[in-house]
Write an enzyme that holds these catalytic residues in place. Structure first.
Site, mmCIF file in Angstrom:
data_model
loop_
_atom_site.group_PDB
_atom_site.id
_atom_site.type_symbol
_atom_site.label_atom_id
_atom_site.label_comp_id
_atom_site.label_asym_id
_atom_site.label_seq_id
_atom_site.Cartn_x
_atom_site.Cartn_y
_atom_site.Cartn_z
ATOM 1 N N CYS A 46 34.649 -7.889 98.209
ATOM 2 C CA CYS A 46 34.345 -6.686 97.410
ATOM 3 C C CYS A 46 35.409 -6.444 96.351
ATOM 4 O O CYS A 46 35.111 -6.037 95.226
ATOM 5 C CB CYS A 46 34.262 -5.456 98.309
ATOM 6 S SG CYS A 46 33.006 -5.560 99.576
HETATM 7 C C1 BEZ Z 1 34.320 -8.699 101.988
HETATM 8 O O1 BEZ Z 1 34.031 -7.906 101.107
HETATM 9 O O2 BEZ Z 1 35.230 -9.497 101.852
HETATM 10 C C2 BEZ Z 1 33.517 -8.750 103.253
HETATM 11 C C3 BEZ Z 1 33.006 -7.589 103.777
HETATM 12 C C4 BEZ Z 1 32.319 -7.651 104.967
HETATM 13 C C5 BEZ Z 1 32.126 -8.879 105.588
HETATM 14 C C6 BEZ Z 1 32.619 -10.042 105.028
HETATM 15 C C7 BEZ Z 1 33.332 -9.985 103.846
#
Ligand code: BEZ
Length: 213
Positions: A46
């Site tokens: 994210c």
């Molecule tokens: C991320 O944004 O890195 C993420 C969020 C939830 C699960 C896996 C990755």
């Protein structure tokens, strides 16, 4: 609650965001809109996504598109995380992030897929036209960061259809020939598409991209 489908009016809502309280339809105004969810603040994928979107602001502005993100964390968390995004992605987050702690908007837009995760949103993307209808929905899993070049490509295609009566063929990219939509009769093509056209089949008519010089 019925699922949202293409062509539906995007559900309106009031929400808190990092740029103040918003009413979604009022916030959209006459612009196109992108509403996209991410699973949680302070997560690696994210962080890269929001940094990328901030860097693409000029591209969205050029297309008259307003962008708004959403996650189920609160404003304080969002604001702290924005500092991290700015630092690590060398940018400045320049769009609002909705704080959907009560999951009202996530549920309204069916962004929580319980068999993937019972609490967090998946990576949903909605493209909304100025008439507030939903033109595109894409859903990615939490583990896959979105391709924002693809999002711009699709917005270009949607706007070509909306403003120039053309569709775009497989793997189309900006500058490639377009497809005259089936609703246009072949006899009417020369007047509508002065750059010319090629009739491959009566149902497959190609024309140079109309909005380029
Ligand atoms: C991320 O944004 O890195 C993420 C969020 C939830 C699960 C896996 C990755």
């Amino acid at each position: 609650m019925a699922a949202i489908r293409l062509g539906d009016v995007a559900p309106n809502f009031d929400a808190q965001s990092t740029e103040g309280d918003i009413n979604f339809h009022e916030w959209l105004g006459d612009s196109w809109g992108v509403l996209f969810s991410h699973p949680a603040d302070y997560t690696p994928v994210c962080t890269t996504e929001l940094g990328t979107v901030a860097k693409y602001k000029a591209e969205f502005d050029k297309r008259n598109v307003k962008v708004i993100a959403l996650s189920v964390d609160g404003i304080e968390s969002h604001n702290g995380w924005i500092n991290d995004i700015n630092e690590t992605q060398q940018t400045t987050v320049n769009f609002p992030i909705i704080a959907d702690e009560d999951r009202k908007v996530s549920v309204l837009y069916d962004m929580i897929h319980p068999n993937a995760d019972s609490q967090l949103t998946v990576r949903s993307v909605f493209v909304i036209a100025p008439d507030k209808t939903v033109k595109l929905m894409i859903t990615y899993p939490a583990s896959t960061g979105r391709n924002f070049d693809e999002l711009l490509r699709v917005i270009d295609s949607l706007q070509l259809t909306a403003y120039h009566k053309v569709a775009t063929p497989a793997n189309w990219n900006n500058g490639d020939d377009c497809v005259v939509v089936p609703a246009v009769e072949t006899v009417d093509i020369p007047a509508l598409f002065p750059k010319g056209f090629k009739e491959v089949k009566p149902y497959l008519r190609l024309t140079p991209q109309p909005n380029l010089n």
